[in-house]
Design a protein around this motif. Sequence first.
Motif, PDB file in Angstrom:
ATOM      1  N   PHE A  30       0.978  -1.351   0.032  1.00  8.73           N
ATOM      2  CA  PHE A  30       0.003  -0.123  -0.015  1.00  8.73           C
ATOM      3  C   PHE A  30       0.936   1.204   0.093  1.00  8.73           C
ATOM      4  N   TRP A  31       1.906   1.224   1.011  1.00 12.15           N
ATOM      5  CA  TRP A  31       3.065   2.365   0.842  1.00 12.15           C
ATOM      6  C   TRP A  31       3.306   2.641  -0.706  1.00 12.15           C
ATOM      7  N   ALA A  32       3.835   1.480  -1.332  1.00  9.54           N
ATOM      8  CA  ALA A  32       4.395   1.808  -2.712  1.00  9.54           C
ATOM      9  C   ALA A  32       3.473   2.338  -3.528  1.00  9.54           C
ATOM     10  N   VAL A  33       2.001   1.892  -3.335  1.00  2.00           N
ATOM     11  CA  VAL A  33       1.001   2.778  -4.369  1.00  2.00           C
ATOM     12  C   VAL A  33       1.125   4.267  -3.958  1.00  2.00           C
ATOM     13  N   LEU A  34       0.994   4.325  -2.467  1.00  2.00           N
ATOM     14  CA  LEU A  34       0.795   5.819  -2.222  1.00  2.00           C
ATOM     15  C   LEU A  34       2.146   6.491  -2.671  1.00  2.00           C
ATOM     16  N   LEU A  35       3.107   6.056  -2.618  1.00  4.09           N
ATOM     17  CA  LEU A  35       4.633   6.719  -3.116  1.00  4.09           C
ATOM     18  C   LEU A  35       4.427   7.073  -4.563  1.00  4.09           C
ATOM     19  N   THR A  36       3.993   6.121  -5.283  1.00  3.01           N
ATOM     20  CA  THR A  36       4.009   6.510  -6.704  1.00  3.01           C
ATOM     21  C   THR A  36       2.995   7.641  -7.043  1.00  3.01           C
ATOM     22  N   PHE A  37       1.817   7.745  -6.285  1.00  2.00           N
ATOM     23  CA  PHE A  37       0.869   8.800  -6.347  1.00  2.00           C
ATOM     24  C   PHE A  37       1.612  10.161  -5.883  1.00  2.00           C
ATOM     25  N   SER A  38       2.296  10.015  -4.617  1.00  2.18           N
ATOM     26  CA  SER A  38       2.852  11.286  -4.315  1.00  2.18           C
ATOM     27  C   SER A  38       4.070  11.905  -5.198  1.00  2.18           C
ATOM     28  N   GLY A  39       4.673  10.805  -6.031  1.00  2.00           N
ATOM     29  CA  GLY A  39       5.704  11.400  -7.161  1.00  2.00           C
ATOM     30  C   GLY A  39       5.160  11.775  -8.289  1.00  2.00           C
ATOM     31  N   ALA A  40       4.083  11.396  -8.519  1.00  2.00           N
ATOM     32  CA  ALA A  40       3.220  11.773  -9.936  1.00  2.00           C
ATOM     33  C   ALA A  40       3.065  13.178 -10.483  1.00  2.00           C
ATOM     34  N   GLU A  41       3.133  14.039  -9.553  1.00  2.00           N
ATOM     35  CA  GLU A  41       3.093  15.589  -9.883  1.00  2.00           C
ATOM     36  C   GLU A  41       4.167  16.174 -10.546  1.00  2.00           C
ATOM     37  N   SER A  42       5.428  15.287 -10.158  1.00  2.00           N
ATOM     38  CA  SER A  42       6.855  15.873 -10.718  1.00  2.00           C
ATOM     39  C   SER A  42       7.200  14.881 -11.527  1.00  2.00           C
ATOM     40  N   ASP A  43       6.403  13.884 -12.092  1.00  2.00           N
ATOM     41  CA  ASP A  43       6.871  13.096 -13.063  1.00  2.00           C
ATOM     42  C   ASP A  43       6.421  13.490 -14.608  1.00  2.00           C
ATOM     43  N   ARG A  44       7.421  13.438 -15.433  1.00  5.06           N
ATOM     44  CA  ARG A  44       6.925  13.507 -16.758  1.00  5.06           C
ATOM     45  C   ARG A  44       6.593  12.458 -17.365  1.00  5.06           C
ATOM     46  N   PRO A  45       5.355  12.454 -18.186  1.00  2.00           N
ATOM     47  CA  PRO A  45       4.774  11.320 -19.057  1.00  2.00           C
ATOM     48  C   PRO A  45       6.033  10.846 -20.009  1.00  2.00           C
ATOM     49  N   ALA A  46       6.112   9.522 -20.041  1.00  2.45           N
ATOM     50  CA  ALA A  46       7.000   8.747 -20.745  1.00  2.45           C
ATOM     51  C   ALA A  46       6.569   8.927 -22.344  1.00  2.45           C
ATOM     52  N   SER A  47       7.421   9.049 -23.051  1.00  2.00           N
ATOM     53  CA  SER A  47       7.195   9.342 -24.475  1.00  2.00           C
ATOM     54  C   SER A  47       6.900   8.048 -25.263  1.00  2.00           C
ATOM     55  N   ASP A  48       7.457   6.859 -24.386  1.00  2.00           N
ATOM     56  CA  ASP A  48       7.291   5.521 -25.233  1.00  2.00           C
ATOM     57  C   ASP A  48       6.144   4.756 -24.899  1.00  2.00           C
ATOM     58  N   GLY A  49       5.021   5.384 -24.197  1.00  2.00           N
ATOM     59  CA  GLY A  49       4.142   4.763 -23.587  1.00  2.00           C
ATOM     60  C   GLY A  49       3.316   5.301 -22.564  1.00  2.00           C
ATOM     61  N   PRO A  50       2.132   4.686 -22.226  1.00  2.00           N
ATOM     62  CA  PRO A  50       1.444   5.204 -20.732  1.00  2.00           C
ATOM     63  C   PRO A  50       2.068   4.876 -19.540  1.00  2.00           C
ATOM     64  N   ARG A  51       1.746   5.961 -18.680  1.00  2.00           N
ATOM     65  CA  ARG A  51       2.150   5.502 -17.304  1.00  2.00           C
ATOM     66  C   ARG A  51       1.517   4.189 -16.619  1.00  2.00           C
ATOM     67  N   PRO A  52       2.228   3.676 -15.781  1.00  3.55           N
ATOM     68  CA  PRO A  52       1.199   2.607 -14.876  1.00  3.55           C
ATOM     69  C   PRO A  52       0.014   3.250 -14.500  1.00  3.55           C
ATOM     70  N   PRO A  53      -1.081   2.498 -14.357  1.00  2.67           N
ATOM     71  CA  PRO A  53      -2.314   2.934 -13.675  1.00  2.67           C
ATOM     72  C   PRO A  53      -2.147   3.471 -12.260  1.00  2.67           C
ATOM     73  N   SER A  54      -2.622   4.609 -12.000  1.00  4.38           N
ATOM     74  CA  SER A  54      -2.872   5.229 -10.715  1.00  4.38           C
ATOM     75  C   SER A  54      -3.437   4.153  -9.987  1.00  4.38           C
ATOM     76  N   GLY A  55      -3.120   4.129  -8.453  1.00  2.00           N
ATOM     77  CA  GLY A  55      -3.883   3.277  -7.607  1.00  2.00           C
ATOM     78  C   GLY A  55      -3.693   2.153  -7.588  1.00  2.00           C
ATOM     79  N   THR A  56      -2.879   1.510  -8.495  1.00  2.68           N
ATOM     80  CA  THR A  56      -2.985   0.016  -8.531  1.00  2.68           C
ATOM     81  C   THR A  56      -1.514  -0.563  -8.024  1.00  2.68           C
ATOM     82  N   ALA A  57      -1.263  -1.589  -7.396  1.00  3.30           N
ATOM     83  CA  ALA A  57       0.050  -2.020  -6.820  1.00  3.30           C
ATOM     84  C   ALA A  57       0.642  -2.442  -8.221  1.00  3.30           C
TER      85      ALA A  57
END
Length: 196
Positions: free
Chosen positions: A41-68
């Motif tokens: 659960f912490w790992a999922v929240l950690l990805t959420f917390s970093g999402a605002e400073s992450d740039r979208p990848a040019s080679d495909g979509p990001r992993p789905p938010s809120g999913t382990a």
Amino acid sequence: MLDTHGRGEQAALVRQEALVLLTELADTGERKSWSGYQASFWAVLLTFSGAESDRPASDGPRPPSGTAPMRWSPDAKQRYFDSRHALREEADALASRATQDPDQHLAELVRLHRLLTIRSAVYWENRTHLFTERVRSLFDDGVGLARQLSQHDPAEGTRTLARILIDRATFHTAAHEFRPALDDFRQALSYLGEAN
């Protein structure tokens, strides 16, 4: 995450609740033994917390938010975790420029290092026997970089330092290191002007 979405008052209240819980954990430890799924659960929240400073990848979509991460598609997982290598190279290349010209490069170095730390922590989280060993230095280095930014640019750097101290506090909590988690969290609250 609440701060990022303009809900600062609610975020401050949540941080005070977290302080009470961390104080109890530091004083008494866990009340019962858990199976370890909390770190997922912490790992999922950690990805959420970093999402605002992450740039979208040019080679495909990001992993789905809120999913382990174990539930991500194989290609999304591979892209996300393989990007750690490019982030490491980019951060290493930027480090010398940040030393020479902190006005221009230090904030970006802190942002890149945070992304590297988050991706590495999420990668190693389900490899429990190596988890703390592999990511501890990344969290520590991130705090060091954020301290430099705070000294260089007190206005923006101090809030960044608080965020990165909270990141490390959550790492310590996931690793069941409650006293260091509480120490980091209290420091973060003092930088945010929320210490009691």
